[in-house]
Design a protein around this motif. Structure first.
Motif, PDB file in Angstrom:
ATOM      1  N   MET B   1       9.929  31.294  15.294  1.00 27.38           N
ATOM      2  CA  MET B   1      10.604  31.052  16.512  1.00 27.38           C
ATOM      3  C   MET B   1      12.199  30.627  16.138  1.00 27.38           C
ATOM      4  SD  MET B   1      10.088  27.642  18.763  1.00 27.38           S
ATOM      5  CE  MET B   1       8.688  27.404  18.787  1.00 27.38           C
ATOM      6  N   ASP B   2      13.007  31.105  17.188  1.00 25.54           N
ATOM      7  CA  ASP B   2      14.383  30.930  17.089  1.00 25.54           C
ATOM      8  C   ASP B   2      14.885  30.257  18.174  1.00 25.54           C
ATOM      9  OD1 ASP B   2      14.502  33.113  18.831  1.00 25.54           O
ATOM     10  OD2 ASP B   2      16.045  34.115  17.802  1.00 25.54           O
ATOM     11  N   LEU B   3      16.170  29.958  17.965  1.00 28.03           N
ATOM     12  CA  LEU B   3      16.966  29.238  19.405  1.00 28.03           C
ATOM     13  C   LEU B   3      18.020  29.998  19.918  1.00 28.03           C
ATOM     14  CD1 LEU B   3      17.499  25.473  18.484  1.00 28.03           C
ATOM     15  CD2 LEU B   3      19.341  26.937  19.584  1.00 28.03           C
ATOM     16  N   LYS B  82      12.868  28.720  21.175  1.00 28.77           N
ATOM     17  CA  LYS B  82      13.596  27.446  21.819  1.00 28.77           C
ATOM     18  C   LYS B  82      14.699  27.477  22.476  1.00 28.77           C
ATOM     19  CE  LYS B  82      15.261  22.621  20.657  1.00 28.77           C
ATOM     20  NZ  LYS B  82      14.563  21.411  20.390  1.00 28.77           N
ATOM     21  N   ILE B  84      18.167  26.016  24.555  1.00 27.28           N
ATOM     22  CA  ILE B  84      19.082  24.720  24.835  1.00 27.28           C
ATOM     23  C   ILE B  84      19.902  25.335  25.969  1.00 27.28           C
ATOM     24  CG2 ILE B  84      20.956  23.099  24.032  1.00 27.28           C
ATOM     25  CD1 ILE B  84      19.948  23.495  21.366  1.00 27.28           C
TER      26      ILE B  84
END
Lengths: 309, 426
Positions: B1-3, B82, B84
């Motif tokens: 998983m990255d962001l 993920k 933001i």
């Protein structure tokens, strides 16, 4: 190990690595830009992660800040024991600012009645400790995913000489260029874990194998129900007429005062099962376990304006 | 998983809060108790169904006025990524807050109302995210249900927006027709758009590869803090704490220490008791060098073969953020660039950028709140700058008012210039 087993933890780690590096950067900026910072440490999970970040940021030096706890006098004994143990382990100077002492000195007047809470009394005690020790930065473990007013707060959050937060007039915060400049009497609250979610915190605790207070794991406790929440029976929270207690397996999802922190029914006795339960939950941590936020839609915003954590 | 870090921009009533609410809700990030309080609030407002917009307006004043005043940060995750989200105000008077939200984003969602199409605010928002170097733009054409999911309407808006984007030099735009209120083409593919070959928004966000922020690839490491424990276990340890802002640090690599210009070599890279062979962009580490060099906060380690010349004079675009003062030539400020803080003087005010017409106005007298201007700055000491478009971390700075200590401007380095007037005194 099979391929699928290695894929999942590695994949999760990229996010944790990024969050950890970001928090370390912020911690180091505080060390460089302020003269007298302190870390707010309650023994709760977020501040446990905060101390780990500080430990990593300055290794092999010790954490260059004292650790400040605002003790309401109504804390879980397990958490206080953990607090003392952890501070000693890190060789950190622990400063305890006591709400009880302020009440005994006649500086604060306690709420009365069966639903009395010392939650709001923490603010003047915190501000007094900041003034007394002339702290110019107080590093806290608050996260933006916790609550809608916190979602709006900067990483470097300016406080005026009265310790107040002005949400309509926050300093712009660009890139990673945090501006810590202030004049004497003003201070900064700094939140290195701003971008972490509750699940990130738990996964990090699991990854780092951090010791946490035992009440975060399922244990048998004498509890009763009030306003739909499971509360621990204690000398600080007497039963009201009509309320009855019973024993049950519970764990805590957040750690605050015994008077305002509710338990969660659970049999999760180790970090892995706790993480699994948190990942599957359908209720927010504050909604499930914090009576202090149920006051109004803007309870947190109002407290923060006054100088709360 | 990255962001993936996203910024959202839109004007009042184009459904931005509803779109974010939808992403949170459909990715199951809205918990039951939040939903219950949302239902209470929606009922109190006399709304029949749950108003997802109430999820995002966090301050009392925002809920009362029904507008977003400051950036709110939202978090959601899918099994793939993920996210933001910096949820930014669209109103012109809060441009500085939008700049704050955009400064850390990799991708921008620009919302338009299908009934209104590209409006003045759309142009302004696009200019701001472009100025801040965001190369991945998604045009969300919302409220398509109110124009009967007309392909013609969508294509018209898409074409008009492409024209704005090319004027600004935006490399790529992805346009998606959607209805955030029902979630059509947000998470689920809309049945109403068989003519649309692209992906629903969330699918797109899960797979898009954002452009790499540092283009030059050369190693840059601003020193934040020097770690010297001087304990019996580590009597001589000296580590330079910082975060790799571009390129890669490798043990054995030749580096130059700025501003002194001294050459050395990386002896070790430490992370909490572990030694690493290398550290990439964004990693917080402590670097040890083979030589004993006088290094302090504000020094920078750079690759020996990708060295930066220092400069005390450069042009930059700034967004002015103070509502109590005006920037004029001759004014002095603190400038914070990476971990360095020096004084600077505004040598000249070259032009103002008109966010409405996207044109430049020469010869302005001053720069006021929310203005974007091209300025020439001169600093007391040389800074080691990259142009912003090649490196965000070493191409960005803030200006701080020496009296109020407030951040008054966000700045993006455009080019360094040869000194012509060495006579400015500080």
């Amino acid at each position: 190990m099979t391929t699928t087993e290695t894929l999942v933890p590695e994949a999760t780690d990229a996010v944790l690595e990024m969050l950890e590096s970001e928090a370390i950067f912020i911690m180091r900026e505080v060390a460089a830009e302020f003269e007298r910072p302190a870390i707010l440490f309650s023994g709760g999970k977020d501040s446990i992660v905060l101390l780990r970040i500080a430990e990593k940021a300055f290794w092999p030096s010790k954490i260059p800040f004292p650790v400040l706890h605002v003790d309401t006098g109504h804390n879980f004994p397990e958490v206080l024991a953990y607090r003392d143990r952890r501070a000693a382990e890190l060789g950190a100077r622990l400063i305890v600012a006591s709400v009880q002492d302020a009440i005994d000195r006649g500086e604060l007047v306690e709420e009365t009645g069966p639903r009395a809470s010392r939650n709001r009394l923490q603010t003047p005690v915190l501000l007094e400790a900041i003034a007394e020790h002339r702290f110019d930065a107080a590093i806290g473990g608050a996260r933006r995913d916790e609550e809608k007013a916190r979602a709006k707060e900067r990483v470097f959050s300016f406080r005026d000489e009265f310790g107040q937060w002005d949400p309509r007039n926050q300093r712009p915060e660009l890139w990673q260029l945090y501006n810590g400049m202030h004049v004497r009497g003003e201070h900064m609250r700094v939140f290195p874990l701003s971008n972490w979610t509750e699940l990130d915190i738990w996964r990090y605790i699991e990854r780092e194998q951090l010791d946490i207070p035992s009440i975060y794991f399922a244990h048998e406790r004498e509890v009763f129900e009030r306003d739909g929440m499971v509360m621990a029976v204690s000398e600080y929270l007497p039963l009201l007429p009509g309320e009855t207690s019973h024993c049950e397996y519970v764990r805590y999802r957040t750690v605050g005062d015994m008077t305002c922190t509710a338990a969660v029914r659970s049999h999760a006795a180790d970090i892995r099962t706790v993480v699994a339960e948190i990942a599957a939950t359908r209720i927010t941590e504050r909604g499930q376990s914090r009576a202090d936020d149920h006051v109004s839609e803007a309870a947190m915003e109002d407290r923060k304006r006054e100088g709360y954590f | 998983m990255d962001l993936l870090r996203i910024v959202t921009a839109g004007s009042v009533d184009d459904g931005k809060s509803t779109l974010i609410g939808r992403l949170l809700y459909d990715s199951k990030q809205v918990f039951d108790d939040t939903l219950a309080s949302l239902e209470r609030a929606s009922t109190a407002q006399g709304l029949g169904e749950v108003n997802l917009a109430l999820l995002t307006d966090g301050l009392r004043a925002e809920r009362e006025q029904g507008i977003t005043i400051d950036v709110a940060y939202r978090y959601f995750a899918t099994p793939k990524r993920k996210f933001i989200v910096a949820d930014c105000p669209g109103h012109v008077q809060y441009t500085r807050n939008m700049v704050t939200g955009a400064s850390t984003a990799q991708l921008a969602l620009i919302l338009v109302d299908a009934r209104k199409g590209v409006i003045e605010q759309t142009r302004r928002h696009t200019a701001i995210v472009n100025l801040l170097g965001i190369r991945n733009l998604v045009l969300c054409v919302n409220k398509m249900d109110l124009v009967e999911w007309s392909e013609e309407v969508f294509r018209g808006i898409e074409a008009e927006y492409q024209a704005v984007a090319s004027t600004l030099g935006v490399p790529e735009v992805t346009a998606i027709p959607m209805a955030a209120v029902s979630g059509a083409n947000v998470v689920e593919r809309a049945e109403q758009t068989p003519w649309f070959a692209g992906q629903p928004l969330l699918d797109f966000l899960e797979m898009v590869e954002p452009s790499e922020p540092a283009q030059h690839g050369a190693f840059r490491f601003p020193v934040q803090h020097v770690i010297r424990p001087q304990t019996p276990e580590h009597p001589d340890y000296r580590g330079y704490a910082g975060t790799v802002s571009a390129g890669t640090a490798e043990v054995g690599a030749e580096v130059v220490v700025l501003p002194q210009g001294i050459a050395s070599r990386i002896e070790g890279i430490d992370r909490f008791g572990e030694s690493h062979r290398s550290a990439g962009q964004g990693e917080a580490v402590a670097i040890r060098l083979v030589d004993d060099v006088d290094i302090s906060r504000g020094s920078m380690l750079v690759a020996a073969n990708g060295c930066l010349p220092g400069t005390d004079r450069f042009t930059a675009d700034i967004c002015w953020m103070s509502d109590t003062s005006v920037l004029r030539p001759g004014n002095r400020y603190w400038i914070k660039h990476t971990t360095r803080r020096v004084k600077c003087i505004v040598e000249s005010l070259d032009s103002l950028f008109n966010l409405q017409t996207l044109g430049h106005l020469t010869g302005p007298e001053g720069v006021g709140l929310n203005d974007i201007a091209r300025v020439t700055l001169k600093t007391t000491e040389p800074l080691f700058l990259d142009p912003y478009e090649t490196s965000r971390d070493t191409g960005s700075f803030i200006l701080i008012d020496a009296a109020t200590r407030r951040t008054v401007a966000a700045g993006m380095v455009r080019e360094t210039v040869a000194p012509t007037d060495p006579g400015v005194d500080f």
